[in-house]
Scaffold this active site. Structure first.
Site, PDB file in Angstrom:
ATOM      1  N   LEU B 127       0.824  -1.215   0.000  1.00 43.47           N
ATOM      2  CA  LEU B 127       0.000   0.000   0.000  1.00 43.47           C
ATOM      3  C   LEU B 127       0.857   1.263   0.000  1.00 43.47           C
ATOM      4  O   LEU B 127       0.594   2.196  -0.729  1.00 43.47           O
ATOM      5  CB  LEU B 127      -0.916   0.011   1.219  1.00 43.47           C
ATOM      6  CG  LEU B 127      -2.295  -0.570   0.948  1.00 43.47           C
ATOM      7  CD1 LEU B 127      -2.906  -1.087   2.218  1.00 43.47           C
ATOM      8  CD2 LEU B 127      -3.197   0.472   0.331  1.00 43.47           C
ATOM      9  N   ARG B 128       1.841   1.318   0.869  1.00 41.64           N
ATOM     10  CA  ARG B 128       2.832   2.394   0.933  1.00 41.64           C
ATOM     11  C   ARG B 128       2.314   3.734   1.440  1.00 41.64           C
ATOM     12  O   ARG B 128       3.083   4.549   1.892  1.00 41.64           O
ATOM     13  CB  ARG B 128       3.488   2.624  -0.440  1.00 41.64           C
ATOM     14  CG  ARG B 128       4.200   1.437  -0.988  1.00 41.64           C
ATOM     15  CD  ARG B 128       4.631   1.642  -2.429  1.00 41.64           C
ATOM     16  NE  ARG B 128       5.818   2.461  -2.543  1.00 41.64           N
ATOM     17  CZ  ARG B 128       5.835   3.671  -3.070  1.00 41.64           C
ATOM     18  NH1 ARG B 128       4.737   4.228  -3.504  1.00 41.64           N
ATOM     19  NH2 ARG B 128       6.954   4.339  -3.164  1.00 41.64           N
ATOM     20  N   ASP B 129       1.044   4.008   1.305  1.00 36.15           N
ATOM     21  CA  ASP B 129       0.559   5.326   1.727  1.00 36.15           C
ATOM     22  C   ASP B 129      -0.806   5.194   2.389  1.00 36.15           C
ATOM     23  O   ASP B 129      -1.731   5.920   2.059  1.00 36.15           O
ATOM     24  CB  ASP B 129       0.485   6.259   0.508  1.00 36.15           C
ATOM     25  CG  ASP B 129       0.311   7.723   0.919  1.00 36.15           C
ATOM     26  OD1 ASP B 129       0.603   8.041   2.086  1.00 36.15           O
ATOM     27  OD2 ASP B 129      -0.124   8.530   0.083  1.00 36.15           O
ATOM     28  N   LEU B 130      -0.902   4.254   3.304  1.00 35.25           N
ATOM     29  CA  LEU B 130      -2.180   4.041   3.981  1.00 35.25           C
ATOM     30  C   LEU B 130      -2.341   5.091   5.070  1.00 35.25           C
ATOM     31  O   LEU B 130      -1.500   5.211   5.958  1.00 35.25           O
ATOM     32  CB  LEU B 130      -2.226   2.636   4.585  1.00 35.25           C
ATOM     33  CG  LEU B 130      -3.539   2.236   5.263  1.00 35.25           C
ATOM     34  CD1 LEU B 130      -4.691   2.254   4.274  1.00 35.25           C
ATOM     35  CD2 LEU B 130      -3.424   0.863   5.885  1.00 35.25           C
ATOM     36  N   ASN B 134      -7.278   8.381   2.921  1.00 38.12           N
ATOM     37  CA  ASN B 134      -7.527   7.484   1.783  1.00 38.12           C
ATOM     38  C   ASN B 134      -8.582   6.425   2.093  1.00 38.12           C
ATOM     39  O   ASN B 134      -8.778   5.506   1.306  1.00 38.12           O
ATOM     40  CB  ASN B 134      -6.226   6.766   1.382  1.00 38.12           C
ATOM     41  CG  ASN B 134      -5.178   7.726   0.867  1.00 38.12           C
ATOM     42  OD1 ASN B 134      -5.494   8.854   0.512  1.00 38.12           O
ATOM     43  ND2 ASN B 134      -3.934   7.296   0.840  1.00 38.12           N
TER      44      ASN B 134
END
Lengths: 314, 295
Positions: B127-130, B134
């Site tokens: 995911l990297r940008d949870l 979002n």
């Protein structure tokens, strides 16, 4: 298995490339396990199920004509050569050929438009590099001997490939399965040499078959088994496959058929005692010619091919 | 092939790059992404990150992920057509006051987040940008959706592509903050982010909110203690003399910091916020945790 099996299936140039990349391949094999809380068996099960969705299956109405087959071999030779020049991974080259075959399974290209095949091969390799590589060169780095395309033309072709493939670029390849199958089959022998031989066999047969006709898992199993043992019977193949927890998801008939295809290529190459690239063979999947009726026609206006150097006929 | 206007109609602008549109009595959300007018674009073709992102989204089919339906090109723009989420779905889910009315709801939503992360990790997707922004929730139906575009990466993609600057600072794991190297960005980082969101659900404020890497690490170590060779093997060899480590601190008692949590909840939170990425619980194991019994 004899060492000359795999080498006889490759021209000298390709063989050297593979040997030069030996350490890299070994490293990738060793580092291919990821701990994400899911077992390798489950992961492979997910991949095999996805293969079906991606449409890897034989379609008798989708057979490449003679002109396309010849152009395809030329395109593959260019892809492999450019892979070496630009230092791409072998997986990138294979993925680009998968895109190429997938595209031609959905759209046709007229035989007089050889420039379109060249443009397609550039777009496919560029897209594969963007999916797989750390450092993607500019479009100007993808050089052809006989044509020169502007960046915006290649970009337009990239978009056409993307839309034709419905942006499904994370296509499964045999390399997604290799570490799993080799580990399952080679309990006693060290996997790296087998891995290297299997890679060679996969790349060799790539020139002979439409990659959309065979599930990547089937190609991976068959190539691994040939790399280990050339003498397997249908029953022996089934017995080997039964050691894989996911074997029910694989068709042993398909695996044995592909196993035999690799065998036949080996025999033909050893008979001719040559290291030249493989010629198309009579019983190969892509040899019989048929109309590409289901595919949409690819049309470019004449000025879209190039704006300098050699381009499509004006 | 149908053009954009032939396929979709009744465009209604939601924001500068997002529209609501219709096709055959069905609504969709359309996001516009410019691809061809970027500097030097003609020489590089379609940007690699867009190809990777869209190809990832195309293969996902999960109730808790906002689904990508269609991709169309028109001139210099790409039009990404997503499933439409009605007004009951509120973005930035932790800002929804109804979120905190029922303790069971928090547990339900945490389970859905972890289940989605486990689904992605099983498919080798990070995911990297949870972060809460979002995540959208429908409190009435108790369905949660994660909007992925612009964040996900397959972890079979090139390692160098994983920038250490990814993700909102508050949800970045200590190993990313330490900048141990791109290759260290893997599945445990996503689990850390979920742990931070879990803490935020409970405290009604971000668990860590330092404005810089150094200050954020200090906050993390204030709560969880400074890592040692015992708690995080190899940490001293990589960051032994590093100013980021700060003075040694003892971990706080999580039971006192989170009095609203039962022992199972505390156990799960501590395992998700384990400093050492190798010891951190996986999403797959987290969804099987006793804390979720009865969910």
């Amino acid at each position: 298995m004899d060492d000359d099996l795999s080498s006889s299936l490759l021209c000298h140039e390709n063989e050297t490339c593979l040997k030069e990349g030996g350490e890299e391949l070994e490293y990738q094999f060793a580092g291919s396990q990821h701990d994400c809380g899911v077992s390798e068996d489950e992961r492979v099960g997910i991949l095999i199920e996805r293969e079906i969705v991606l449409g890897f299956k034989r379609d008798e109405s989708m057979v490449f004509g003679d002109w396309v087959k010849r152009a395809r071999v030329e395109a593959i030779n260019w892809i492999l050569k450019t892979r070496a020049t630009l230092g791409f991974r072998f997986e990138t080259a294979y993925l680009s050929v998968t895109y190429f075959d997938r595209f031609l399974s959905r759209r046709s290209i007229d035989s007089e438009k050889s420039w379109a095949i060249r443009l397609l091969s550039i777009a496919c390799l560029s897209l594969a590099a963007k999916m797989e590589e750390c450092n993607v060169p500019g479009l100007s780095e993808f050089k052809l001997d006989d044509y020169s395309f502007e960046g915006k033309v290649i970009q337009k072709m990239e978009l056409l490939v993307l839309s034709t493939l419905e942006w499904e670029m994370g296509i499964i390849t045999p390399f997604d399965f290799l570490s799993y199958f080799i580990t399952k089959f080679c309990k006693e022998s060290p996997p790296s040499p087998i891995f290297y031989k299997t890679m060679q066999l996969i790349f060799t047969t790539m020139k002979e078959v439409n990659l959309m006709d065979h599930k990547p898992s089937v190609i991976a199993v068959a190539a691994t088994l040939v790399a280990m043992d050339q003498q397997l019977t249908r029953d022996a193949v089934e017995l080997k496959m039964s050691s894989i927890p996911q074997h029910r998801l694989l068709e042993s008939k398909d695996v044995f058929e592909y196993y035999n295809l690799i065998q036949r290529l080996y025999e033909e190459n050893t008979k001719s005692d040559t290291h030249t690239p493989i010629e198309m063979t009579e019983s190969s999947r892509v040899t019989s010619s048929a109309a590409m009726t289901k595919r949409r026609r690819l049309t470019f206006s004449d000025d879209e091919g190039s704006s300098h150097g050699k381009g499509p006929p004006g | 092939m149908l053009t954009l206007r032939e396929k979709y109609y009744d465009f209604d602008q939601i924001s500068s790059k997002v529209f609501k549109c219709r096709r055959d009595d069905q609504f969709f959300t359309m996001k516009i992404v410019s691809i061809l007018n970027e500097e030097n674009q003609a020489n590089n073709g379609v940007p690699y990150w867009i190809i990777r992102e869209i190809s990832i989204l195309k293969e996902l089919d999960h109730i808790n992920i906002v689904r990508l339906i269609d991709v169309m090109t028109d001139g210099p723009d790409l039009f990404l057509v997503f499933e439409y989420l009605d007004n009951e779905f509120q973005a930035d889910f932790l800002k929804n006051p109804k979120m905190f009315m029922y303790p069971q709801m928090k547990k339900e939503f945490l389970y859905q987040i972890l289940n989605t992360v486990a689904y992605l990790h099983a498919r080798k997707i990070l995911l990297r940008d949870l972060r809460p922004e979002n995540i959208l929730v429908n409190v009435r139906t108790q369905v949660l959706k994660i909007a992925l575009f612009g964040a996900a990466r397959t972890f079979e993609a090139p390692l160098e592509a994983y920038s250490s600057s990814v993700g909102c600072l508050s949800y970045r794991s200590p190993e990313v903050l330490f900048q141990f190297g791109c290759e260290k960005y893997s599945t445990p980082n996503d689990v850390w982010a979920v742990g931070c969101i879990f803490g935020e659900m409970l405290l009604h404020r971000p668990l860590f909110s330092g404005p810089s890497d150094v200050e954020l690490l200090d906050e993390i170590f204030t709560l969880l203690g400074t890592p040692t060779e015992e708690t995080w093997p190899g940490v001293t060899s990589i960051c032994g003399t590093c100013a980021l480590m700060g003075p040694p601190q003892q971990p706080k008692d999580l039971a006192k910091e989170f009095p609203m949590l039962n022992p199972d909840g505390l156990d799960l939170l501590s395992k998700m916020l384990c400093l050492c990425p190798n010891y951190r619980i996986s999403a797959e194991d987290a969804v099987k945790h006793p804390y979720f019994k009865g969910v």
